[in-house]
Design a protein around this motif. Structure first.
Motif, PDB file in Angstrom:
ATOM      1  N   VAL A  49      46.891  39.343  47.087  1.00  0.00           N
ATOM      2  CA  VAL A  49      46.529  38.074  46.455  1.00  0.00           C
ATOM      3  C   VAL A  49      45.857  37.210  47.518  1.00  0.00           C
ATOM      4  O   VAL A  49      46.524  36.670  48.413  1.00  0.00           O
ATOM      5  N   VAL A  50      44.531  37.117  47.444  1.00  0.00           N
ATOM      6  CA  VAL A  50      43.756  36.331  48.402  1.00  0.00           C
ATOM      7  C   VAL A  50      43.766  34.878  47.930  1.00  0.00           C
ATOM      8  O   VAL A  50      43.154  34.549  46.914  1.00  0.00           O
ATOM      9  N   ASP A  51      44.449  34.036  48.661  1.00  0.00           N
ATOM     10  CA  ASP A  51      44.633  32.658  48.227  1.00  0.00           C
ATOM     11  C   ASP A  51      43.286  31.935  48.100  1.00  0.00           C
ATOM     12  O   ASP A  51      42.479  31.924  49.031  1.00  0.00           O
ATOM     13  N   ALA A  52      43.041  31.358  46.903  1.00  0.00           N
ATOM     14  CA  ALA A  52      41.873  30.498  46.633  1.00  0.00           C
ATOM     15  C   ALA A  52      40.536  31.235  46.615  1.00  0.00           C
ATOM     16  O   ALA A  52      39.495  30.646  46.886  1.00  0.00           O
ATOM     17  N   LEU A  53      40.554  32.511  46.273  1.00  0.00           N
ATOM     18  CA  LEU A  53      39.313  33.277  46.156  1.00  0.00           C
ATOM     19  C   LEU A  53      38.758  33.125  44.743  1.00  0.00           C
ATOM     20  O   LEU A  53      39.266  33.720  43.802  1.00  0.00           O
ATOM     21  N   ASP A  79      48.064  52.804  44.399  1.00  0.00           N
ATOM     22  CA  ASP A  79      47.181  52.022  43.560  1.00  0.00           C
ATOM     23  C   ASP A  79      47.015  50.659  44.225  1.00  0.00           C
ATOM     24  O   ASP A  79      47.893  50.186  44.955  1.00  0.00           O
ATOM     25  N   ILE A  80      45.875  50.026  43.970  1.00  0.00           N
ATOM     26  CA  ILE A  80      45.549  48.763  44.632  1.00  0.00           C
ATOM     27  C   ILE A  80      45.166  47.717  43.596  1.00  0.00           C
ATOM     28  O   ILE A  80      44.367  47.995  42.683  1.00  0.00           O
ATOM     29  N   ILE A  81      45.710  46.522  43.732  1.00  0.00           N
ATOM     30  CA  ILE A  81      45.255  45.338  43.003  1.00  0.00           C
ATOM     31  C   ILE A  81      44.803  44.315  44.036  1.00  0.00           C
ATOM     32  O   ILE A  81      45.531  44.025  44.987  1.00  0.00           O
ATOM     33  N   VAL A  82      43.582  43.789  43.867  1.00  0.00           N
ATOM     34  CA  VAL A  82      43.114  42.666  44.666  1.00  0.00           C
ATOM     35  C   VAL A  82      42.777  41.537  43.694  1.00  0.00           C
ATOM     36  O   VAL A  82      41.939  41.704  42.805  1.00  0.00           O
ATOM     37  N   THR A  83      43.434  40.393  43.863  1.00  0.00           N
ATOM     38  CA  THR A  83      43.193  39.267  42.965  1.00  0.00           C
ATOM     39  C   THR A  83      43.409  37.977  43.751  1.00  0.00           C
ATOM     40  O   THR A  83      43.422  37.975  44.982  1.00  0.00           O
ATOM     41  N   ALA A  84      43.543  36.855  43.053  1.00  0.00           N
ATOM     42  CA  ALA A  84      43.775  35.558  43.680  1.00  0.00           C
ATOM     43  C   ALA A  84      44.673  34.729  42.788  1.00  0.00           C
ATOM     44  O   ALA A  84      44.808  34.998  41.591  1.00  0.00           O
ATOM     45  N   PRO A  96      38.914  36.741  40.719  1.00  0.00           N
ATOM     46  CA  PRO A  96      38.615  38.156  40.497  1.00  0.00           C
ATOM     47  C   PRO A  96      39.878  38.993  40.327  1.00  0.00           C
ATOM     48  O   PRO A  96      40.974  38.593  40.711  1.00  0.00           O
ATOM     49  N   LEU A  97      39.678  40.156  39.768  1.00  0.00           N
ATOM     50  CA  LEU A  97      40.702  41.205  39.751  1.00  0.00           C
ATOM     51  C   LEU A  97      39.994  42.531  39.964  1.00  0.00           C
ATOM     52  O   LEU A  97      39.143  42.922  39.159  1.00  0.00           O
ATOM     53  N   PHE A  98      40.330  43.185  41.070  1.00  0.00           N
ATOM     54  CA  PHE A  98      39.836  44.532  41.342  1.00  0.00           C
ATOM     55  C   PHE A  98      41.035  45.474  41.264  1.00  0.00           C
ATOM     56  O   PHE A  98      42.095  45.188  41.824  1.00  0.00           O
ATOM     57  N   ILE A  99      40.861  46.597  40.564  1.00  0.00           N
ATOM     58  CA  ILE A  99      41.947  47.571  40.413  1.00  0.00           C
ATOM     59  C   ILE A  99      41.441  48.952  40.816  1.00  0.00           C
ATOM     60  O   ILE A  99      40.437  49.440  40.278  1.00  0.00           O
ATOM     61  N   ALA A 100      42.129  49.567  41.753  1.00  0.00           N
ATOM     62  CA  ALA A 100      41.868  50.958  42.110  1.00  0.00           C
ATOM     63  C   ALA A 100      43.058  51.786  41.644  1.00  0.00           C
ATOM     64  O   ALA A 100      44.130  51.729  42.241  1.00  0.00           O
ATOM     65  N   SER A 101      42.879  52.516  40.565  1.00  0.00           N
ATOM     66  CA  SER A 101      43.952  53.327  39.999  1.00  0.00           C
ATOM     67  C   SER A 101      43.360  54.321  39.014  1.00  0.00           C
ATOM     68  O   SER A 101      42.434  53.991  38.271  1.00  0.00           O
ATOM     69  N   LYS A 102      43.929  55.505  38.978  1.00  0.00           N
ATOM     70  CA  LYS A 102      43.514  56.486  37.984  1.00  0.00           C
ATOM     71  C   LYS A 102      43.987  56.100  36.589  1.00  0.00           C
ATOM     72  O   LYS A 102      43.582  56.718  35.604  1.00  0.00           O
ATOM     73  N   LYS A 103      44.825  55.076  36.501  1.00  0.00           N
ATOM     74  CA  LYS A 103      45.301  54.597  35.211  1.00  0.00           C
ATOM     75  C   LYS A 103      44.362  53.567  34.578  1.00  0.00           C
ATOM     76  O   LYS A 103      44.627  53.087  33.477  1.00  0.00           O
ATOM     77  N   VAL A 104      43.273  53.220  35.302  1.00  0.00           N
ATOM     78  CA  VAL A 104      42.345  52.192  34.833  1.00  0.00           C
ATOM     79  C   VAL A 104      40.918  52.716  34.990  1.00  0.00           C
ATOM     80  O   VAL A 104      40.564  53.265  36.040  1.00  0.00           O
ATOM     81  N   LYS A 105      40.102  52.557  33.948  1.00  0.00           N
ATOM     82  CA  LYS A 105      38.714  52.991  34.013  1.00  0.00           C
ATOM     83  C   LYS A 105      37.945  52.160  35.039  1.00  0.00           C
ATOM     84  O   LYS A 105      37.988  50.935  34.997  1.00  0.00           O
ATOM     85  N   PRO A 106      37.227  52.805  35.966  1.00  0.00           N
ATOM     86  CA  PRO A 106      36.556  52.073  37.051  1.00  0.00           C
ATOM     87  C   PRO A 106      35.208  51.492  36.621  1.00  0.00           C
ATOM     88  O   PRO A 106      34.144  51.917  37.087  1.00  0.00           O
ATOM     89  N   ILE A 107      35.242  50.502  35.770  1.00  0.00           N
ATOM     90  CA  ILE A 107      34.030  49.866  35.281  1.00  0.00           C
ATOM     91  C   ILE A 107      34.197  48.348  35.356  1.00  0.00           C
ATOM     92  O   ILE A 107      35.287  47.840  35.571  1.00  0.00           O
TER      93      ILE A 107
END
Length: 274
Positions: A10-14, A200-205, A226-237
């Motif tokens: 969780v990147v504060d204030a992004l 799995d990776i979540i990048v958000t704020a 933003p929300l970026f998700i790196a996971s085989k459980k989520v379509k990468p689009i």
């Protein structure tokens, strides 16, 4: 197959707009089909402590009661840390001290709570800082130590320098934009290693930042992140529809393979793989 292990950053204030324009490595992962990108609308007030609690419990401020940064007490909700521990998973955090105050001990004791290892607490292994200018580079190094030495199933990472520069120089500043670039560079150094380990990776704020150098209100710059998700459980689009921040906790439960709390909303985020 997913290993049901998750690193949430969780990147504060992004704010969303700056993440899209200045996070070149994250966009590279999107273009290479490794990461999904979403636009998230935060809860209000768009303040830090209330939204840490919202992200980690899936409940709005009116429910969890952390309605301002001055509310200093332990959470009354079931957080991702609580749920993970109950499911037999290990937890860790490299984060601002307010996270410790929400889930391990309140108020924060500077001489005691900075380093918390092997604790019988929601956050088993925690490394907590208490200065807003504490270098993000140091924090990511501490997160790497937690990965290497503690091997947690759920790791929460919370860097503060984007928020610090936003308050000092505003979101419409060279300093704010350059800090986002620097954060992206730190992600480039760490994410590939963690993804290779099966995380799995979540990048958000938590919230955004305005041209006044503040946040807390109802504007797009205050609330859209933003929300970026790196996971085989989520379509990468790239997903065009805006997602509620209340989806973050049930999404994390889904990626961890644990049951959400009864207080969480149903998981309706688009792009999940059946």
């Amino acid at each position: 197959m997913s290993n049901n292990r998750l690193i949430m950053i969780v990147v504060d204030a992004l704010r969303f707009e700056t993440a899209c324009s200045h996070m070149g490595f994250m966009q590279h992962l999107v273009e290479q089909g490794k990461v999904a990108r979403y636009e998230v609308k935060s809860e209000v007030p768009s303040l830090s402590r209330p939204l840490y609690e919202t992200i980690l419990t899936g409940t709005p401020p009116l429910v969890h009661g952390i309605v301002g940064n001055g509310v200093v007490r332990l959470s009354t909700q079931e957080s991702l840390f609580h749920l993970a521990r109950r499911s037999g998973k290990t937890t860790a955090a490299a984060a601002y001290y307010w996270v410790s105050e929400l889930y391990n001990h309140a108020p924060f004791r500077h001489g005691v709570d900075r380093i918390q290892l092997a604790k019988d607490a929601p956050i088993e292994n925690g490394l907590f800082y208490f200065e807003d200018h504490y270098p993000d580079s140091h924090l990511f190094a501490e997160a790497q130590w937690l990965v290497s030495e503690k091997n947690p199933d759920f790791l929460y990472i919370h860097p503060m320098n984007v928020d610090d520069d936003g308050h000092k120089f505003t979101a419409n500043s060279v300093q704010y934009r350059n800090r986002v670039l620097a954060t992206d560079a730190l992600l480039a150094l760490t994410l590939p290693k963690w993804m290779d380990l099966g995380y799995d990776i979540i990048v958000t704020a938590d919230h955004g930042m305005t041209v006044d150098g503040n946040h807390g209100g109802n504007t797009t710059n205050d609330r859209h992140v933003p929300l970026f998700i790196a996971s085989k459980k989520v379509k990468p689009i790239v997903q065009n529809q805006i997602v509620s921040q209340l989806q973050m906790a049930p999404l994390a439960c889904h990626l961890l393979g644990i049951h959400p709390s009864e207080a969480m909303v149903p998981l309706l985020i688009p792009g999940l793989v059946d």
